[in-house]
Design a protein around this motif. Structure first.
Motif, PDB file in Angstrom:
ATOM      1  N   SER A  38       0.847  -1.200   0.000  1.00 15.16           N
ATOM      2  CA  SER A  38       0.000   0.000   0.000  1.00 15.16           C
ATOM      3  C   SER A  38       0.879   1.245   0.000  1.00 15.16           C
ATOM      4  O   SER A  38       1.840   1.343   0.753  1.00 15.16           O
ATOM      5  CB  SER A  38      -0.918   0.025   1.223  1.00 15.16           C
ATOM      6  OG  SER A  38      -1.599   1.268   1.303  1.00 15.16           O
TER       7      SER A  38
ATOM      8  N   ASN B 205       0.188   5.004   0.973  1.00 16.56           N
ATOM      9  CA  ASN B 205      -0.906   5.646   1.702  1.00 16.56           C
ATOM     10  C   ASN B 205      -1.361   6.985   1.122  1.00 16.56           C
ATOM     11  O   ASN B 205      -2.260   7.617   1.679  1.00 16.56           O
ATOM     12  CB  ASN B 205      -0.560   5.805   3.188  1.00 16.56           C
ATOM     13  CG  ASN B 205       0.709   6.603   3.434  1.00 16.56           C
ATOM     14  OD1 ASN B 205       1.342   7.106   2.518  1.00 16.56           O
ATOM     15  ND2 ASN B 205       1.092   6.695   4.694  1.00 16.56           N
TER      16      ASN B 205
ATOM     17  N   GLU C  33      -5.408   5.122   6.670  1.00 17.48           N
ATOM     18  CA  GLU C  33      -4.230   4.407   6.177  1.00 17.48           C
ATOM     19  C   GLU C  33      -3.940   3.134   6.964  1.00 17.48           C
ATOM     20  O   GLU C  33      -3.449   2.145   6.412  1.00 17.48           O
ATOM     21  CB  GLU C  33      -3.013   5.327   6.201  1.00 17.48           C
ATOM     22  CG  GLU C  33      -2.671   5.890   7.563  1.00 17.48           C
ATOM     23  CD  GLU C  33      -1.803   7.133   7.488  1.00 17.48           C
ATOM     24  OE1 GLU C  33      -1.309   7.459   6.389  1.00 17.48           O
ATOM     25  OE2 GLU C  33      -1.611   7.777   8.538  1.00 17.48           O
TER      26      GLU C  33
ATOM     27  N   PHE D 112      -6.278  -0.156   5.820  1.00 15.82           N
ATOM     28  CA  PHE D 112      -6.303  -0.712   4.472  1.00 15.82           C
ATOM     29  C   PHE D 112      -6.468  -2.226   4.471  1.00 15.82           C
ATOM     30  O   PHE D 112      -7.204  -2.778   3.650  1.00 15.82           O
ATOM     31  CB  PHE D 112      -5.022  -0.333   3.724  1.00 15.82           C
ATOM     32  CG  PHE D 112      -4.965  -0.872   2.314  1.00 15.82           C
ATOM     33  CD1 PHE D 112      -5.880  -0.461   1.364  1.00 15.82           C
ATOM     34  CD2 PHE D 112      -4.006  -1.806   1.948  1.00 15.82           C
ATOM     35  CE1 PHE D 112      -5.846  -0.960   0.067  1.00 15.82           C
ATOM     36  CE2 PHE D 112      -3.952  -2.307   0.653  1.00 15.82           C
ATOM     37  CZ  PHE D 112      -4.881  -1.881  -0.286  1.00 15.82           C
TER      38      PHE D 112
ATOM     39  N   LEU E 273       0.598  -1.643   8.304  1.00 17.51           N
ATOM     40  CA  LEU E 273      -0.441  -2.431   7.648  1.00 17.51           C
ATOM     41  C   LEU E 273      -0.869  -3.603   8.521  1.00 17.51           C
ATOM     42  O   LEU E 273      -1.937  -4.174   8.308  1.00 17.51           O
ATOM     43  CB  LEU E 273       0.051  -2.951   6.294  1.00 17.51           C
ATOM     44  CG  LEU E 273       0.204  -1.922   5.171  1.00 17.51           C
ATOM     45  CD1 LEU E 273       0.697  -2.595   3.905  1.00 17.51           C
ATOM     46  CD2 LEU E 273      -1.112  -1.198   4.911  1.00 17.51           C
TER      47      LEU E 273
ATOM     48  N   TYR F   6      -1.607  -4.705  -4.832  1.00 21.09           N
ATOM     49  CA  TYR F   6      -1.119  -3.332  -4.794  1.00 21.09           C
ATOM     50  C   TYR F   6      -2.321  -2.408  -4.708  1.00 21.09           C
ATOM     51  O   TYR F   6      -3.284  -2.552  -5.483  1.00 21.09           O
ATOM     52  CB  TYR F   6      -0.303  -2.996  -6.044  1.00 21.09           C
ATOM     53  CG  TYR F   6       0.092  -1.532  -6.111  1.00 21.09           C
ATOM     54  CD1 TYR F   6       1.261  -1.077  -5.504  1.00 21.09           C
ATOM     55  CD2 TYR F   6      -0.719  -0.603  -6.749  1.00 21.09           C
ATOM     56  CE1 TYR F   6       1.617   0.264  -5.544  1.00 21.09           C
ATOM     57  CE2 TYR F   6      -0.379   0.747  -6.792  1.00 21.09           C
ATOM     58  CZ  TYR F   6       0.793   1.169  -6.193  1.00 21.09           C
ATOM     59  OH  TYR F   6       1.124   2.498  -6.219  1.00 21.09           O
TER      60      TYR F   6
ATOM     61  N   SER G 279      -4.269   1.180  -2.236  1.00 17.72           N
ATOM     62  CA  SER G 279      -4.171   2.295  -1.307  1.00 17.72           C
ATOM     63  C   SER G 279      -5.494   2.509  -0.597  1.00 17.72           C
ATOM     64  O   SER G 279      -6.560   2.133  -1.098  1.00 17.72           O
ATOM     65  CB  SER G 279      -3.772   3.580  -2.048  1.00 17.72           C
ATOM     66  OG  SER G 279      -3.723   4.687  -1.160  1.00 17.72           O
ATOM     67  N   ASN G 280      -5.406   3.130   0.567  1.00 22.68           N
ATOM     68  CA  ASN G 280      -6.595   3.556   1.299  1.00 22.68           C
ATOM     69  C   ASN G 280      -7.166   4.842   0.718  1.00 22.68           C
ATOM     70  O   ASN G 280      -8.254   5.266   1.090  1.00 22.68           O
ATOM     71  CB  ASN G 280      -6.248   3.807   2.770  1.00 22.68           C
ATOM     72  CG  ASN G 280      -5.122   4.821   2.909  1.00 22.68           C
ATOM     73  OD1 ASN G 280      -3.988   4.521   2.537  1.00 22.68           O
ATOM     74  ND2 ASN G 280      -5.405   6.002   3.427  1.00 22.68           N
TER      75      ASN G 280
END
Length: 425
Positions: free
Chosen positions: A43, A45, A96, A99, A147, A355, A357-358
């Motif tokens: 991730s 962020n 973040e 996630f 994470l 792969y 992101s949040n």
């Protein structure tokens, strides 16, 4: 009854879990095991620019977006998703840490995170490698971001030193050091055996729910003791060999992508040597200062203010260069996994690479329509799965599908109540 209550015996004190009679409840202990596969969960962020990432067409014959063109050589090895997010997980940057958990309302008073996907999988798969999971970070604020989160919502700090990680994985300690470590593990003995009489007396006065909760608590402690035994066994097991030279840590935080590449190399070594089968990697763009874009070119500002581009052309151009560098690194990683032979074929075929992101759009602090890409792992790929952009499907449905691919038969994880429609093995 005061929460500061202990079971005692043979010089050992064991704190009680939170129970109804202590005004709060504890979580159930994990159960169930299955055969593991592999996965790497990545991730950034601050995410990527949405427009050049998401394809305009859907299905198996979709047209690659500008960013995905960087990965075209492996188009049949990944699926890209749109219309996924975590329901009720809002609050901009506060998401973040959610996630891989999908925990709701991270900005609410008294918020506590929930178990992350990697830790949930590790609970069910058991200790079959030297490290049940590896939690890695790039430029990460280790005290505040991760994470990986335990079932009790406790942050697990990320390892951000490749050299230290290399030492853990490949450098065998001296006989004296191993003996010292074994002694430390053996000296602990069984905590529950020491407090057994006190436990029996205490449990007689509890209600049904609290007795069950206490049993769950003891089960988790027994499992911890079993992990200590396993740790002792691994201490006596020779570490794998590698021809790779020990890495030198990059200390310049401006070299974000060089550090990212270095950690991807370490993840490859970990998976290839079977040191672990589950790796998480957070690229902490939020904590990244002015950084190197390409060659001698640097960003005009730190990553976070750059992400609030306000549609300024110079900021957008810099962000696109940063995003494309990430795609190129991802391509190189997929190429490496595809070239390495695992037990029954390419390492990529037994390794899920997520792969995402949040952040759906860091410019507006939008936490919907997240950029998500899944490669490898034995799924049928080569497609763009598009869900409702206004009423997103739960990202945790994808996590349920991934858990099934690991052999963990569950119908629920976080907000996920089923597997993700359209994703098939």
């Amino acid at each position: 009854m005061s929460r500061r209550r202990f079971l005692r015996g043979a010089g050992v004190s064991l704190a009680l879990p939170l129970m109804e009679c202590l005004t709060q409840q504890s979580d159930a202990a994990p159960t169930g095991k299955s055969q593991p596969g592999r996965m790497l969960l990545i991730s950034n962020n601050l995410g990527v620019l949405p427009k050049p990432f998401f394809p305009k067409t859907t299905g198996a014959n979709y047209q690659l977006s500008p960013y995905l063109q960087e990965l075209k050589d492996y188009a049949q090895d990944f699926t890209v998703f749109s219309g996924l997010s975590h329901p009720a997980c809002e609050g901009g940057h506060s998401t973040e840490n959610c996630f891989l958990t999908g925990a709701k309302h991270p900005t609410s008073s008294g918020f506590r995170n929930t178990v992350s996907l990697d830790q949930y999988a590790a609970e069910h798969l058991g200790r079959q490698t030297r490290f049940s999971t590896l939690n890695l970070g790039v430029n990460i604020d280790k005290a505040n971001r991760s994470l990986s989160w335990t079932r009790d919502g406790v942050l697990l700090p990320a390892e951000d030193s490749p050299s230290r990680l290399f030492q853990k994985m490949f450098l065998q300690g001296s006989d004296a050091k191993i003996k010292q470590r074994l002694h430390q593990l053996q000296r602990r003995g069984s905590i529950l055996d020491a407090v057994s009489e006190s436990t029996q007396n205490f449990s007689k006065h509890l209600g049904h729910n609290d007795r069950a909760r206490l049993d769950q608590y003891f089960t988790s402690i027994r499992e911890l003791e079993q992990r200590l035994v396993a740790a002792g066994e691994w201490e006596q097991s020779p570490k794998p060999k590698t021809d790779q030279e020990p890495p030198q840590d990059i200390v310049d935080r401006a070299l974000l992508f060089e550090k990212f590449e270095q950690m991807l190399t370490m993840a490859t070594l970990a998976l290839q040597s079977d040191s672990t089968r589950i790796v998480t990697l957070m690229v902490d763009a939020f904590a990244t200062p002015v950084f190197q874009l390409k060659g001698d070119e640097k960003s005009s500002t730190a990553y976070h203010p750059l992400s609030h581009h306000g549609m300024r052309a110079d900021h957008l151009a810099q962000l696109e260069k940063a995003d494309r560098r990430q795609m190129k690194l991802l391509k190189q990683f997929l190429k490496t996994l595809a070239s390495v032979q695992g037990e029954t074929g390419r390492l990529l075929d037994s390794t899920m690479v997520l792969y995402g992101s949040n952040m759906g759009d860091a410019n507006t602090h939008d936490n919907t329509n997240l950029p998500i890409l899944l490669a490898g792992g034995g799924f049928r790929h080569g497609q763009h799965l598009s869900f409702n952009r206004d009423n997103n499907a739960p990202l945790c449905n994808l996590y349920v599908s991934m858990l099934h691919q690991l052999g963990i038969e569950t119908d629920q994880f976080g907000s996920g109540q089923t597997t993700l429609t359209g994703l098939k093995s």
